[in-house]
Design an enzyme around this catalytic site. Structure first.
Site, mmCIF file in Angstrom:
data_model
loop_
_atom_site.group_PDB
_atom_site.id
_atom_site.type_symbol
_atom_site.label_atom_id
_atom_site.label_comp_id
_atom_site.label_asym_id
_atom_site.label_seq_id
_atom_site.Cartn_x
_atom_site.Cartn_y
_atom_site.Cartn_z
ATOM 1 N N GLU A 146 0.857 -1.180 0.000
ATOM 2 C CA GLU A 146 0.000 0.000 0.000
ATOM 3 C C GLU A 146 0.890 1.226 0.000
ATOM 4 O O GLU A 146 1.918 1.251 0.667
ATOM 5 C CB GLU A 146 -0.840 -0.061 1.286
ATOM 6 C CG GLU A 146 -1.844 1.028 1.429
ATOM 7 C CD GLU A 146 -2.854 0.991 0.325
ATOM 8 O OE1 GLU A 146 -3.564 -0.009 0.206
ATOM 9 O OE2 GLU A 146 -2.936 1.973 -0.429
ATOM 10 N N ARG A 149 -0.811 7.901 1.514
ATOM 11 C CA ARG A 149 -0.280 9.013 2.311
ATOM 12 C C ARG A 149 -1.345 9.431 3.305
ATOM 13 O O ARG A 149 -2.520 9.519 2.941
ATOM 14 C CB ARG A 149 0.011 10.219 1.406
ATOM 15 C CG ARG A 149 1.073 10.006 0.373
ATOM 16 C CD ARG A 149 0.926 11.041 -0.738
ATOM 17 N NE ARG A 149 -0.365 10.917 -1.412
ATOM 18 C CZ ARG A 149 -0.891 11.845 -2.212
ATOM 19 N NH1 ARG A 149 -0.258 12.985 -2.422
ATOM 20 N NH2 ARG A 149 -2.071 11.653 -2.791
ATOM 21 N N GLU A 150 -0.955 9.716 4.521
ATOM 22 C CA GLU A 150 -1.920 10.243 5.483
ATOM 23 C C GLU A 150 -2.454 11.568 4.942
ATOM 24 O O GLU A 150 -1.722 12.330 4.318
ATOM 25 C CB GLU A 150 -1.269 10.419 6.851
ATOM 26 C CG GLU A 150 -0.827 9.080 7.402
ATOM 27 C CD GLU A 150 -0.327 9.149 8.843
ATOM 28 O OE1 GLU A 150 -0.566 10.153 9.518
ATOM 29 O OE2 GLU A 150 0.296 8.170 9.263
ATOM 30 N N ASN A 210 9.671 4.365 -0.648
ATOM 31 C CA ASN A 210 9.852 5.237 0.519
ATOM 32 C C ASN A 210 11.299 5.695 0.662
ATOM 33 O O ASN A 210 11.562 6.838 1.058
ATOM 34 C CB ASN A 210 9.366 4.537 1.791
ATOM 35 C CG ASN A 210 7.861 4.677 1.964
ATOM 36 O OD1 ASN A 210 7.209 5.393 1.197
ATOM 37 N ND2 ASN A 210 7.306 4.009 2.950
ATOM 38 N N GLY A 259 9.208 12.933 8.894
ATOM 39 C CA GLY A 259 8.896 12.135 10.072
ATOM 40 C C GLY A 259 7.738 11.230 9.743
ATOM 41 O O GLY A 259 7.518 10.894 8.586
ATOM 42 N N CYS A 262 6.107 6.111 8.755
ATOM 43 C CA CYS A 262 6.609 5.282 7.647
ATOM 44 C C CYS A 262 8.044 5.587 7.256
ATOM 45 O O CYS A 262 8.931 4.755 7.436
ATOM 46 C CB CYS A 262 5.714 5.457 6.421
ATOM 47 S SG CYS A 262 4.110 4.700 6.645
ATOM 48 N N LYS A 265 11.139 4.893 9.815
ATOM 49 C CA LYS A 265 11.359 3.494 10.224
ATOM 50 C C LYS A 265 11.588 2.617 9.006
ATOM 51 O O LYS A 265 12.316 1.624 9.075
ATOM 52 C CB LYS A 265 10.219 2.984 11.106
ATOM 53 C CG LYS A 265 8.847 2.912 10.469
ATOM 54 C CD LYS A 265 8.335 1.501 10.322
ATOM 55 C CE LYS A 265 6.925 1.512 9.732
ATOM 56 N NZ LYS A 265 6.603 0.369 8.913
HETATM 57 C C1 UDX Z 1 4.655 8.223 3.132
HETATM 58 C C2 UDX Z 1 4.647 7.913 1.630
HETATM 59 O O1 UDX Z 1 4.456 9.122 0.884
HETATM 60 C C3 UDX Z 1 3.553 6.924 1.303
HETATM 61 O O2 UDX Z 1 3.571 6.585 -0.063
HETATM 62 C C4 UDX Z 1 3.767 5.689 2.156
HETATM 63 O O3 UDX Z 1 2.738 4.755 1.913
HETATM 64 C C5 UDX Z 1 3.805 6.048 3.626
HETATM 65 O O4 UDX Z 1 4.808 7.028 3.858
HETATM 66 P P1 UDX Z 1 3.205 9.757 4.750
HETATM 67 O O5 UDX Z 1 4.047 9.228 5.867
HETATM 68 O O6 UDX Z 1 1.745 9.877 4.930
HETATM 69 O O7 UDX Z 1 3.426 8.857 3.440
HETATM 70 O O8 UDX Z 1 3.770 11.217 4.458
HETATM 71 P P2 UDX Z 1 4.396 12.027 3.241
HETATM 72 O O9 UDX Z 1 3.383 12.912 2.663
HETATM 73 O O10 UDX Z 1 5.137 11.144 2.320
HETATM 74 O O11 UDX Z 1 5.431 12.943 4.059
HETATM 75 C C6 UDX Z 1 6.468 12.327 4.826
HETATM 76 C C7 UDX Z 1 7.268 13.347 5.561
HETATM 77 O O12 UDX Z 1 8.107 14.074 4.672
HETATM 78 C C8 UDX Z 1 6.457 14.399 6.317
HETATM 79 O O13 UDX Z 1 7.053 14.625 7.574
HETATM 80 C C9 UDX Z 1 6.579 15.630 5.444
HETATM 81 O O14 UDX Z 1 6.429 16.819 6.158
HETATM 82 C C10 UDX Z 1 7.983 15.462 4.898
HETATM 83 N N1 UDX Z 1 8.237 16.162 3.621
HETATM 84 C C11 UDX Z 1 7.534 15.819 2.508
HETATM 85 C C12 UDX Z 1 9.217 17.132 3.546
HETATM 86 O O15 UDX Z 1 9.878 17.455 4.540
HETATM 87 N N2 UDX Z 1 9.471 17.749 2.350
HETATM 88 C C13 UDX Z 1 8.789 17.435 1.222
HETATM 89 O O16 UDX Z 1 9.076 18.030 0.170
HETATM 90 C C14 UDX Z 1 7.780 16.450 1.303
#
Ligand code: UDX
Length: 435
Positions: A146, A149-150, A210, A259, A262, A265
């Site tokens: 899967e 994204r949250e 990821n 952070g 996902c 870790k």
């Molecule tokens: C992520 C993946 O995008 C998703 O495909 C996977 O299934 C689960 O992990 P998510 O953890 O919901 O999803 O968050 P995401 O939108 O990817 O952001 C991850 C982190 O990166 C956040 O802390 C966000 O603030 C940070 N981020 C994102 C940045 O610092 N800069 C960016 O340009 C984009």
């Protein structure tokens, strides 16, 4: 189709609800009674836009039930395994205890021809091991990672960028693919790309996606570090390189780093697994990706300490944002909450506000002072920090904030504010990798 979803955390609760909304009959199973009782009442146990409504609709149709009793999953043609795989308490690898107990609980109820579909993020090699365990029941295993994204979880589940089916190579592949196609019919009919692979590839697709995203973020944060000593502007740099279609602008926002439950870790578990397999050097750069990421939190803490001439003890700081990203109440490995806690540990008085994540933050960091609004958080503050780029913060008017606080220093840890507007209103604006 009759489906069960084992594990009703972020992934499982959304998956169960989304599958019911497609017309399937779904039972969601979890060991957490409180979570099951909330879901049974049509309430999402976490903040996810649209989930409450979809839950209520699906439940009213009678197509969606939740229980702690796994025997209710018996008779489902397909069992999705959507339990968490957190970081091990004693190291960087993934803790597979929930996956193992989900499979152990399923074993007695699996029947000939049932399909077990793994959705959890697991170290490569796990699916092969689990397939062996269920073989004697006559059930088969597919790995179907899967990518949700949250904040966009429903959209990502119902209209994913791609579907990945990791299938066994022993003759049942075609049947398994057609069962999953049937479940995801609307996405398949809409032309969603579907990649059919072996188990190992499917497992690796998830962690490498990821790892790539984490690397992209740490790359731009590394450029922010360079910008900080050269006077360059990392935001303009990201815009300029992002126009190259091979690079792309998305996930090039420098700031406080990534952070959540996902990315951090998953890259650690990937490194640990690669080391176990004797190919640690292939992903050694992920250790650096992690290190760059953690240095950003330190950098924000230093900017704040600098604003107090290195002595933050008893000084008042407003931290706006605690969730790891906007539109989420998730504070797992949140850089925003980490910075707030570091400040508190350094003796500062931290006034923290988040539109959704105060309750989750309070459980992890009970000693912070939690405010109910931006105004309350900034009132006493000498320095204001924007740590999560919620819309509410991006749209703050410097003139209005000036009226409620004595602070005139703003640290934009997400590079989400307009420096000119804040400076024009008399603020000392400091961004990340920006002059
Ligand atoms: C992520 C993946 O995008 C998703 O495909 C996977 O299934 C689960 O992990 P998510 O953890 O919901 O999803 O968050 P995401 O939108 O990817 O952001 C991850 C982190 O990166 C956040 O802390 C966000 O603030 C940070 N981020 C994102 C940045 O610092 N800069 C960016 O340009 C984009």
């Amino acid at each position: 189709m009759k489906l069960s979803v084992i594990g009703c955390g972020y992934l499982g609760a959304v998956h169960a609800t989304a599958m019911a909304s497609l017309g399937h009959e779904v039972v969601g199973i979890d060991v957490d009674e409180e979570r099951i009782s909330l879901l049974s009442d049509g309430k999402a146990p976490f903040f996810e836009p649209g989930l409450d409504d979809l839950l209520t609709q699906a439940r009213d149709l009678g197509a969606l039930t939740f229980s702690t009793d796994i025997s209710l999953a018996q008779g489902a043609a397909v069992h999705f395994v959507a339990v968490g795989t957190p970081q091990r308490p004693d190291g960087d690898g993934a803790d597979l205890r929930f996956v193992d107990s989900a499979i152990a609980a399923l074993l007695p109820i699996l029947g000939l021809g049932d399909l077990v579909v793994g959705k959890s993020t697991v170290p490569v090699g796990t699916a092969g091991r689990l397939a062996e365990q269920i073989r004697s029941t006559g059930a088969r295993l597919v790995w179907n990672p899967e990518f949700l994204r949250e904040g966009f979880a429903i959209e990502d589940t119902l209209r994913p960028d791609r579907l990945v089916y990791g299938v066994t190579q022993n003759g049942s592949a075609e049947r398994d693919v057609s069962i999953l196609d049937e479940i995801y019919r609307p996405a398949i009919d809409a032309g969603t790309p579907r990649v059919v692979t072996d188990y190992a590839t499917a497992e690796l697709v998830k962690v490498s996606a990821n790892a790539f995203l984490a690397t992209k973020i740490s790359f731009i944060n590394a450029m922010a570090e360079i910008a900080e000593v050269t006077g360059a502007d990392v935001t303009q740099l990201a815009d300029a390189i992002g126009f190259d279609a091979r690079i792309g602008r998305r996930f090039l926002n420098a700031g406080i780093g990534f952070g959540g439950g996902c990315l951090p870790k998953d890259i650690r578990a990937f490194s640990a697994r690669a080391e176990e397999l004797g190919v640690g050097q292939s992903v050694r750069f992920l250790r650096e990706v992690d290190a760059i990421n953690l240095r950003r939190r330190q950098r924000v803490a230093e900017l704040i300490a600098d604003a107090f001439d290195g002595e933050p003890q008893d000084r008042h700081v407003a931290v706006l944002g605690l969730a790891f990203k906007p539109d989420s109440d998730d504070t797992r490995d949140s850089p925003a909450l980490d910075v707030a806690q570091r400040l508190h540990d350094a003796g500062a008085v931290v006034h923290a506000y988040d539109p959704a994540a105060i309750d989750t933050a309070r459980r992890i960091a009970p000693d912070l002072h939690f405010a109910e609004s931006v105004d309350n958080a900034v009132r006493e503050a000498e320095v204001v920090v924007v740590a999560t780029e919620w819309r509410e913060f991006r749209e703050m008017l410097p003139e209005s904030i000036s009226q409620v606080t004595r602070s005139r220093t703003i640290i934009d840890a997400r590079n989400c504010l307009d420096p000119q507007a804040w400076r024009a209103a008399g603020w000392d604006y400091r961004g990340m990798g920006r002059p």
